[in-house]
Write a protein that holds these residues in place. Structure first.
Motif, PDB file in Angstrom:
ATOM      1  N   UNK A 203       0.813  -1.213   0.000  1.00 33.14           N
ATOM      2  CA  UNK A 203       0.000   0.000   0.000  1.00 33.14           C
ATOM      3  C   UNK A 203       0.854   1.274   0.000  1.00 33.14           C
ATOM      4  N   UNK A 204       2.151   1.113   0.020  1.00 36.27           N
ATOM      5  CA  UNK A 204       3.045   2.280   0.042  1.00 36.27           C
ATOM      6  C   UNK A 204       3.054   2.954  -1.329  1.00 36.27           C
ATOM      7  N   UNK A 205       3.249   4.281  -1.316  1.00 42.78           N
ATOM      8  CA  UNK A 205       3.262   5.013  -2.586  1.00 42.78           C
ATOM      9  C   UNK A 205       4.406   4.584  -3.487  1.00 42.78           C
ATOM     10  N   UNK A 206       5.465   3.961  -2.917  1.00 47.11           N
ATOM     11  CA  UNK A 206       6.589   3.502  -3.722  1.00 47.11           C
ATOM     12  C   UNK A 206       6.377   2.093  -4.280  1.00 47.11           C
ATOM     13  N   UNK A 207       5.270   1.449  -3.945  1.00 48.28           N
ATOM     14  CA  UNK A 207       5.041   0.091  -4.454  1.00 48.28           C
ATOM     15  C   UNK A 207       4.968   0.096  -5.978  1.00 48.28           C
ATOM     16  N   UNK A 208       4.283   1.087  -6.553  1.00 48.85           N
ATOM     17  CA  UNK A 208       4.201   1.186  -8.012  1.00 48.85           C
ATOM     18  C   UNK A 208       5.575   1.441  -8.623  1.00 48.85           C
ATOM     19  N   UNK A 209       6.376   2.267  -7.974  1.00 47.84           N
ATOM     20  CA  UNK A 209       7.735   2.532  -8.436  1.00 47.84           C
ATOM     21  C   UNK A 209       8.561   1.239  -8.408  1.00 47.84           C
ATOM     22  N   UNK A 210       8.447   0.508  -7.298  1.00 45.32           N
ATOM     23  CA  UNK A 210       9.255  -0.697  -7.129  1.00 45.32           C
ATOM     24  C   UNK A 210       8.887  -1.756  -8.160  1.00 45.32           C
ATOM     25  N   UNK A 211       7.580  -1.954  -8.413  1.00 49.31           N
ATOM     26  CA  UNK A 211       7.153  -2.965  -9.386  1.00 49.31           C
ATOM     27  C   UNK A 211       7.600  -2.583 -10.796  1.00 49.31           C
TER      28      UNK A 211
END
Length: 300
Positions: A203-211
């Motif tokens: 749910x972290x805002x960086x999850x999309x960045x990481x994926x």
């Protein structure tokens, strides 16, 4: 008898102002004590909520020579009032200092966060993310197959990542660690770190960045099949994420990197990108999509 009555009246008349003065000072003491308790609750939140008698108590009596009368109740109350007023002024000043320090910390954290976001957007080749509204959830792309030869880098090498700094956000720290491994071309280690970010902080805002960066690590490591799966998962599971549009673009690039290249499927992915995100795509990404469509001969 008359003399005794007159003396009693005179004594009563002289004592009345004293009693009135004591009552007035007593009211001041009660009011100041209430204000002190309110101030202490602000200065020491979560404390014992008890009155600090040691700081505002009655001044210690000093020895007086034999024969000198003791201080009157009015003088004692006046001393307590003075002590209360001094303590109230001290605590009020402490509140103002604490408030100033808190504002300084908030401003420093806001500057750090804004700087980190701006630099990460720059090094990954994107303008600041904008709000997006997803449409369809899945592009019509063929199932990726195993890679044959590694492709070139999908984008120009970024500048150095943000400098190390103290952080209270473990999700942000984990993403930055994976990013630095990717920048150092340690793609296998970066993939492991980035997968952990998505798993631990979905749910972290960086999850999309990481994926999205996970897919780029696979793509740069010559694994377009795994890259396509990672990019598609980002778009499918986090369509509102900051890097969902980028993942569609790189999904098309992954399909073009397969042997043989799946240009028709890549064109469908680019069309999906334009259809879902449209004018909300940042200009640098729009330019890359236009070039990719031309390379894949997608037509009008």
């Amino acid at each position: 008898m008359r003399l005794a009555l007159i003396a009693a009246l005179l004594l009563a008349g002289s004592a009345a102002p004293v009693f009135a003065q004591e009552a007035g000072v007593g009211q001041r003491v009660d009011r100041l004590e209430k204000e002190m308790r309110a101030v202490q609750r602000k200065v020491f939140p979560g404390g014992t909520q008890q009155f600090l008698e040691a700081d505002i108590g009655r001044p210690a009596a000093t020895p007086t020579p034999t024969g000198v009368p003791a201080s009157s109740p009015v003088e004692d109350l006046s001393a307590r009032v003075s002590s209360l007023e001094q303590e109230l002024a001290r605590l009020t000043g402490q509140i103002e200092q604490n408030g100033y320090k808190v504002r300084q910390l908030e401003e420093q954290f806001a500057r750090f966060k804004a700087d980190a976001d701006a630099r990460l957007n720059t090094v990954e080749g994107n303008a600041p993310p904008t709000a997006i509204t997803p449409g369809r959830q899945s592009p019509s792309a063929a199932t990726p197959v195993a890679p044959a030869t590694p492709p070139g880098r999908a984008a120009a090498e970024p500048a150095a990542p943000p400098a190390e700094s103290a952080s209270v956000d473990p999700g942000e720290d984990a993403y930055l660690a994976g990013y630095r491994l990717w920048e150092q071309k340690k793609y296998a280690e970066a993939a492991t770190a980035l997968k952990d970010v998505v798993a631990k902080y979905p749910k972290h805002r960086r999850a999309s960045y990481a994926q999205n960066l996970l897919g780029r690590a696979y793509l740069d490591d010559g694994k377009p099949g795994l890259a396509a799966e990672a990019f598609y998962a980002n778009y499918q599971k986090m369509p509102r994420g900051d890097r969902a549009p980028d993942s569609l673009y790189y999904l098309g690039q992954s399909l073009m990197s397969l042997k043989p290249a799946k240009a028709a499927d890549a064109c469908k992915v680019y069309a999906e990108l334009i259809d879902v995100y449209g004018e909300k795509i940042a200009q640098p990404l729009k330019d890359r999509v236009a070039k990719a469509r031309a390379d894949a001969k997608c037509g009008a």
